[in-house]
Design an enzyme around this catalytic site. Structure first.
Site, PDB file in Angstrom:
ATOM      1  N   GLU A   1       8.806  68.446  43.754  1.00 42.52           N
ATOM      2  CA  GLU A   1       8.650  67.311  42.967  1.00 42.52           C
ATOM      3  C   GLU A   1       8.741  67.641  41.611  1.00 42.52           C
ATOM      4  O   GLU A   1       9.274  66.883  40.918  1.00 42.52           O
ATOM      5  CB  GLU A   1       7.449  66.709  43.437  1.00 42.52           C
ATOM      6  CG  GLU A   1       7.266  65.290  42.495  1.00 42.52           C
ATOM      7  CD  GLU A   1       5.730  64.767  43.156  1.00 42.52           C
ATOM      8  OE1 GLU A   1       5.539  64.619  44.247  1.00 42.52           O
ATOM      9  OE2 GLU A   1       4.970  64.428  42.323  1.00 42.52           O
TER      10      GLU A   1
ATOM     11  N   SER B   1       0.976  67.616  42.149  1.00 42.48           N
ATOM     12  CA  SER B   1       1.580  68.009  43.642  1.00 42.48           C
ATOM     13  C   SER B   1       3.073  68.590  43.166  1.00 42.48           C
ATOM     14  O   SER B   1       3.787  68.248  42.312  1.00 42.48           O
ATOM     15  CB  SER B   1       1.885  66.699  44.411  1.00 42.48           C
ATOM     16  OG  SER B   1       0.920  66.008  44.730  1.00 42.48           O
TER      17      SER B   1
ATOM     18  N   ARG C   1       9.077  58.928  44.894  1.00 43.82           N
ATOM     19  CA  ARG C   1       9.200  59.821  44.021  1.00 43.82           C
ATOM     20  C   ARG C   1      10.554  60.098  43.693  1.00 43.82           C
ATOM     21  O   ARG C   1      11.323  61.121  43.241  1.00 43.82           O
ATOM     22  CB  ARG C   1       8.722  61.059  44.431  1.00 43.82           C
ATOM     23  CG  ARG C   1       7.119  61.036  44.998  1.00 43.82           C
ATOM     24  CD  ARG C   1       5.993  60.850  43.988  1.00 43.82           C
ATOM     25  NE  ARG C   1       4.853  61.022  44.457  1.00 43.82           N
ATOM     26  CZ  ARG C   1       3.948  60.107  44.895  1.00 43.82           C
ATOM     27  NH1 ARG C   1       4.538  59.099  45.068  1.00 43.82           N
ATOM     28  NH2 ARG C   1       2.961  60.231  45.689  1.00 43.82           N
TER      29      ARG C   1
HETATM   30  P1  FAD Z   1       7.016  64.855  31.440  1.00 44.95           P
HETATM   31  O1  FAD Z   1       6.094  65.898  32.542  1.00 44.95           O
HETATM   32  O2  FAD Z   1       6.971  64.996  29.891  1.00 44.95           O
HETATM   33  O3  FAD Z   1       8.544  64.779  31.967  1.00 44.95           O
HETATM   34  C1  FAD Z   1       8.862  64.823  33.316  1.00 44.95           C
HETATM   35  C2  FAD Z   1      10.339  64.415  33.519  1.00 44.95           C
HETATM   36  O4  FAD Z   1      10.757  63.284  33.141  1.00 44.95           O
HETATM   37  C3  FAD Z   1      11.091  65.717  32.615  1.00 44.95           C
HETATM   38  O5  FAD Z   1      12.330  66.106  33.331  1.00 44.95           O
HETATM   39  C4  FAD Z   1      11.468  64.777  31.170  1.00 44.95           C
HETATM   40  O6  FAD Z   1      12.584  65.227  30.753  1.00 44.95           O
HETATM   41  C5  FAD Z   1      11.585  63.320  31.882  1.00 44.95           C
HETATM   42  N1  FAD Z   1      11.157  62.347  31.057  1.00 44.95           N
HETATM   43  C6  FAD Z   1      10.078  62.103  30.525  1.00 44.95           C
HETATM   44  N2  FAD Z   1       9.860  60.995  29.605  1.00 44.95           N
HETATM   45  C7  FAD Z   1      11.254  60.703  29.509  1.00 44.95           C
HETATM   46  C8  FAD Z   1      11.890  59.715  28.870  1.00 44.95           C
HETATM   47  N3  FAD Z   1      11.302  58.728  28.018  1.00 44.95           N
HETATM   48  N4  FAD Z   1      13.302  59.272  28.801  1.00 44.95           N
HETATM   49  C9  FAD Z   1      13.844  60.259  29.731  1.00 44.95           C
HETATM   50  N5  FAD Z   1      13.298  61.308  30.395  1.00 44.95           N
HETATM   51  C10 FAD Z   1      11.977  61.563  30.304  1.00 44.95           C
HETATM   52  N6  FAD Z   1       2.449  61.728  39.751  1.00 44.95           N
HETATM   53  C11 FAD Z   1       2.525  60.766  40.699  1.00 44.95           C
HETATM   54  O7  FAD Z   1       3.596  59.862  40.615  1.00 44.95           O
HETATM   55  N7  FAD Z   1       1.435  60.550  41.359  1.00 44.95           N
HETATM   56  C12 FAD Z   1       0.207  60.821  40.998  1.00 44.95           C
HETATM   57  O8  FAD Z   1      -0.864  60.506  41.629  1.00 44.95           O
HETATM   58  C13 FAD Z   1       0.192  62.251  40.139  1.00 44.95           C
HETATM   59  N8  FAD Z   1      -0.931  62.810  39.854  1.00 44.95           N
HETATM   60  C14 FAD Z   1      -0.869  63.862  38.986  1.00 44.95           C
HETATM   61  C15 FAD Z   1      -2.152  64.591  38.854  1.00 44.95           C
HETATM   62  C16 FAD Z   1      -2.171  65.662  37.962  1.00 44.95           C
HETATM   63  C17 FAD Z   1      -3.530  66.337  37.685  1.00 44.95           C
HETATM   64  C18 FAD Z   1      -0.969  65.846  37.415  1.00 44.95           C
HETATM   65  C19 FAD Z   1      -1.205  67.318  36.200  1.00 44.95           C
HETATM   66  C20 FAD Z   1       0.207  65.599  37.682  1.00 44.95           C
HETATM   67  C21 FAD Z   1       0.146  64.237  38.290  1.00 44.95           C
HETATM   68  N9  FAD Z   1       1.358  63.715  38.677  1.00 44.95           N
HETATM   69  C22 FAD Z   1       1.229  62.508  39.470  1.00 44.95           C
HETATM   70  C23 FAD Z   1       2.734  63.987  38.137  1.00 44.95           C
HETATM   71  C24 FAD Z   1       2.936  63.486  36.604  1.00 44.95           C
HETATM   72  O9  FAD Z   1       1.600  63.019  36.014  1.00 44.95           O
HETATM   73  C25 FAD Z   1       3.675  62.050  36.454  1.00 44.95           C
HETATM   74  O10 FAD Z   1       4.882  62.484  37.180  1.00 44.95           O
HETATM   75  C26 FAD Z   1       4.064  61.641  35.238  1.00 44.95           C
HETATM   76  O11 FAD Z   1       4.607  60.466  35.268  1.00 44.95           O
HETATM   77  C27 FAD Z   1       4.817  62.433  34.442  1.00 44.95           C
HETATM   78  O12 FAD Z   1       4.811  61.963  33.131  1.00 44.95           O
HETATM   79  P2  FAD Z   1       4.923  62.941  31.744  1.00 44.95           P
HETATM   80  O13 FAD Z   1       5.070  61.738  30.548  1.00 44.95           O
HETATM   81  O14 FAD Z   1       4.047  63.931  31.697  1.00 44.95           O
HETATM   82  O15 FAD Z   1       6.481  63.327  32.005  1.00 44.95           O
HETATM   83  P1  NAP Z   2      -4.905  62.817  50.545  1.00 45.61           P
HETATM   84  O1  NAP Z   2      -5.509  61.327  50.290  1.00 45.61           O
HETATM   85  O2  NAP Z   2      -5.653  63.819  51.006  1.00 45.61           O
HETATM   86  O3  NAP Z   2      -3.670  62.408  51.449  1.00 45.61           O
HETATM   87  C1  NAP Z   2      -2.822  63.449  51.667  1.00 45.61           C
HETATM   88  C2  NAP Z   2      -1.201  63.059  51.699  1.00 45.61           C
HETATM   89  O4  NAP Z   2      -1.091  62.014  53.092  1.00 45.61           O
HETATM   90  C3  NAP Z   2      -0.997  62.489  50.578  1.00 45.61           C
HETATM   91  O5  NAP Z   2       0.097  63.082  49.812  1.00 45.61           O
HETATM   92  C4  NAP Z   2      -0.425  60.996  51.116  1.00 45.61           C
HETATM   93  O6  NAP Z   2       1.036  60.729  50.802  1.00 45.61           O
HETATM   94  C5  NAP Z   2      -0.433  61.019  52.657  1.00 45.61           C
HETATM   95  N1  NAP Z   2      -1.273  59.956  52.982  1.00 45.61           N
HETATM   96  C6  NAP Z   2      -2.757  59.753  53.063  1.00 45.61           C
HETATM   97  N2  NAP Z   2      -3.259  58.546  53.375  1.00 45.61           N
HETATM   98  C7  NAP Z   2      -2.030  58.098  53.721  1.00 45.61           C
HETATM   99  C8  NAP Z   2      -1.841  56.564  54.283  1.00 45.61           C
HETATM  100  N3  NAP Z   2      -2.970  55.634  54.532  1.00 45.61           N
HETATM  101  N4  NAP Z   2      -0.520  56.198  54.314  1.00 45.61           N
HETATM  102  C9  NAP Z   2       0.513  56.885  54.082  1.00 45.61           C
HETATM  103  N5  NAP Z   2       0.148  58.088  53.346  1.00 45.61           N
HETATM  104  C10 NAP Z   2      -1.058  58.742  53.544  1.00 45.61           C
HETATM  105  O7  NAP Z   2      -3.900  62.790  49.187  1.00 45.61           O
HETATM  106  P2  NAP Z   2      -4.294  63.383  47.578  1.00 45.61           P
HETATM  107  O8  NAP Z   2      -3.932  64.742  47.431  1.00 45.61           O
HETATM  108  O9  NAP Z   2      -5.976  63.351  47.477  1.00 45.61           O
HETATM  109  O10 NAP Z   2      -3.698  62.480  46.715  1.00 45.61           O
HETATM  110  C11 NAP Z   2      -4.263  60.934  46.832  1.00 45.61           C
HETATM  111  C12 NAP Z   2      -3.008  60.249  46.212  1.00 45.61           C
HETATM  112  O11 NAP Z   2      -2.571  60.786  44.699  1.00 45.61           O
HETATM  113  C13 NAP Z   2      -1.744  60.393  46.896  1.00 45.61           C
HETATM  114  O12 NAP Z   2      -1.027  59.249  47.241  1.00 45.61           O
HETATM  115  C14 NAP Z   2      -0.977  61.455  46.132  1.00 45.61           C
HETATM  116  O13 NAP Z   2       0.476  61.239  46.273  1.00 45.61           O
HETATM  117  C15 NAP Z   2      -1.214  60.922  44.576  1.00 45.61           C
HETATM  118  N6  NAP Z   2      -1.354  62.301  43.981  1.00 45.61           N
HETATM  119  C16 NAP Z   2      -0.096  62.750  43.691  1.00 45.61           C
HETATM  120  C17 NAP Z   2       0.147  63.820  42.937  1.00 45.61           C
HETATM  121  C18 NAP Z   2       1.420  64.121  42.280  1.00 45.61           C
HETATM  122  O14 NAP Z   2       1.553  65.028  41.359  1.00 45.61           O
HETATM  123  N7  NAP Z   2       2.500  63.347  42.772  1.00 45.61           N
HETATM  124  C19 NAP Z   2      -0.905  64.592  42.564  1.00 45.61           C
HETATM  125  C20 NAP Z   2      -2.283  64.125  42.920  1.00 45.61           C
HETATM  126  C21 NAP Z   2      -2.358  62.955  43.528  1.00 45.61           C
HETATM  127  P3  NAP Z   2       1.483  60.112  49.375  1.00 45.61           P
HETATM  128  O15 NAP Z   2       1.713  61.337  48.631  1.00 45.61           O
HETATM  129  O16 NAP Z   2       2.815  59.626  49.943  1.00 45.61           O
HETATM  130  O17 NAP Z   2       0.603  58.991  49.046  1.00 45.61           O
END
Ligand code: FAD
Ligand code: NAP
Length: 333
Positions: free
Chosen positions: A329, A233, A160
């Site tokens: 995050e 998250s 991340r």
């Molecule tokens: P924004 O929210 O618009 O911006 C995020 C940041 O990036 C801000 O600081 C902004 O200034 C900067 N930014 C955006 N675009 C640019 C650009 N073109 N140039 C420079 N800076 C920029 N994230 C995960 O990693 N894994 C997941 O599984 C995941 N699941 C999610 C589930 C839900 C329901 C939600 C709401 C979010 C989730 N996220 C997840 C977080 C999010 O979706 C990601 O981080 C996504 O990449 C953000 O994209 P955005 O375009 O909405 O960015």
């Molecule tokens: P989950 O499967 O309930 O697992 C909980 C956490 O344990 C996850 O965050 C994951 O870390 C870790 N994990 C689970 N299984 C793993 C494995 N086999 N090896 C290593 N790490 C493991 O999680 P969840 O909330 O349903 O989300 C599922 C996936 O979507 C995850 O990868 C999560 O990161 C991603 N997600 C991200 C966001 C976001 O905003 N960043 C939001 C929703 C979901 P990791 O996060 O490192 O994978």
């Protein structure tokens, strides 16, 4: 330029926080960037708004990224390189790859937001990180007033993390990303419930079936921002030394963990927050989601400061109970 004045950003962030941007400008063409760069006010780049928390109205120019286009750069026996404009919706790119039978990002289906934000925090889910497909990232550098391109190594991707959250924070506008996708994908179905979901679907692993399995799992577990405000998250999963983990395990035998290399351990932040008693907690219109404690929610009229305060209270409580310092995050504006 078509600058809009005094616009509520509520529809432009998935937390649904109602702050007013004094100036909002859609960016539809990279040729706008040089002139925008000459404007004196601070610049805020907004993609899909799915990873931001507004704690105050932005005091400058908010740029909404609407750059569009997907181009095949290179096609060979094993792979296809796609150059994708930063304003494309990430999930649409995943669906494009599925249609073409190209592997590499199927586990990242249904992550909200734009292509341009995908390298920002090296989006990851279900055992896959986008860094493993990124060849290069191109951006406009505000200070230098020029386009620059970084290769994968130069982006300094981590869990991340990337250079865009550190040295280049607020200094660039990412305009496009080049991804290398596989014609002969290696599937990753070992994570979580993917295999179980494929079985329930009666489906063999394929790019499309894995994407669908991930979509099904996500829909069943995660709150839909269209129904309840959230940014996914809120905290990162902490990685702690094995020695610290072993001490914790003595006190909390059920603590889940995932090894990171030989001497570090990842602990799910959601578990720590739940154990500290926060799951389902509600204070005014802020809250901790009832199914996933890692997700903070806005039930309607919460302010960014109230959500920030809740996150600070959670940080303090997890620190007190487990001695672990969680890290946010979400990008705070
Ligand atoms: P924004 O929210 O618009 O911006 C995020 C940041 O990036 C801000 O600081 C902004 O200034 C900067 N930014 C955006 N675009 C640019 C650009 N073109 N140039 C420079 N800076 C920029 N994230 C995960 O990693 N894994 C997941 O599984 C995941 N699941 C999610 C589930 C839900 C329901 C939600 C709401 C979010 C989730 N996220 C997840 C977080 C999010 O979706 C990601 O981080 C996504 O990449 C953000 O994209 P955005 O375009 O909405 O960015
Ligand atoms: P989950 O499967 O309930 O697992 C909980 C956490 O344990 C996850 O965050 C994951 O870390 C870790 N994990 C689970 N299984 C793993 C494995 N086999 N090896 C290593 N790490 C493991 O999680 P969840 O909330 O349903 O989300 C599922 C996936 O979507 C995850 O990868 C999560 O990161 C991603 N997600 C991200 C966001 C976001 O905003 N960043 C939001 C929703 C979901 P990791 O996060 O490192 O994978």
């Amino acid at each position: 330029m078509n600058i809009q004045h005094n616009i509520s950003l509520k529809p432009y962030n998935t937390f649904g926080i109602d702050v007013v941007a004094t100036q909002l400008l859609p960016v539809t063409d990279v040729s706008q960037l040089a002139a925008i760069g000459e404007m004196p006010q601070p610049k805020y780049v907004l993609g899909g708004g799915s990873n931001v928390l507004f704690t105050a109205p932005p005091n400058g120019l908010v740029l909404r990224n609407e750059l569009k286009g997907i181009k095949k750069l290179v096609e060979d026996h094993d792979s296809v390189w796609l150059e994708v404009a930063a304003g494309e919706v990430w999930h649409n790119l995943v669906m494009y790859a599925v249609e073409q039978g190209l592997g590499g990002i199927e586990n990242l289906a249904l992550i909200p937001g734009t292509v341009g934000a995908s390298p920002m925090q090296n989006i990851g889910a279900y055992g896959v990180e986008v860094k493993d497909t990124i060849i290069a990232v191109t951006y406009w550098n505000w200070e230098k007033a020029q386009f620059e391109t970084l290769n994968n190594e130069q982006c300094r991707f981590g869990y991340r993390e990337s250079i865009f959250k550190h040295e280049l924070k607020n200094k660039v506008f990412i305009t496009s990303v080049v991804y290398r996708l596989n014609r002969k994908p290696v599937f990753n179905t070992s994570y979580g419930a993917i295999e179980q979901e494929l079985q329930q679907m009666g489906a063999e692993p394929s790019v499309g079936n894995i994407a669908q399995a991930v979509i099904n799992i996500r829909r069943s577990k995660l709150p839909d921002p269209a129904e309840i405000g959230n940014a996914g998250s809120f905290f990162k999963n902490p990685t702690i030394p094995l020695s610290q983990f072993n001490l914790l395990k003595n006190q909390h035998p059920t603590i889940p963990s995932y090894p990171v290399g030989a001497d570090m351990v990842k602990v799910p932040a959601g578990w720590l927050i739940e154990q500290a008693g926060w799951k389902g907690y509600r204070r005014g219109d802020t809250g901790v989601h009832t199914k996933q404690a890692l997700v903070l929610v806005n039930y309607g009229a919460a302010t960014g400061s109230e959500i920030w305060q809740l996150s600070s209270d959670i940080l303090a409580s997890v620190k007190e109970k487990f001695g672990i310092e969680l890290e946010r995050e979400v990008n705070v504006w």
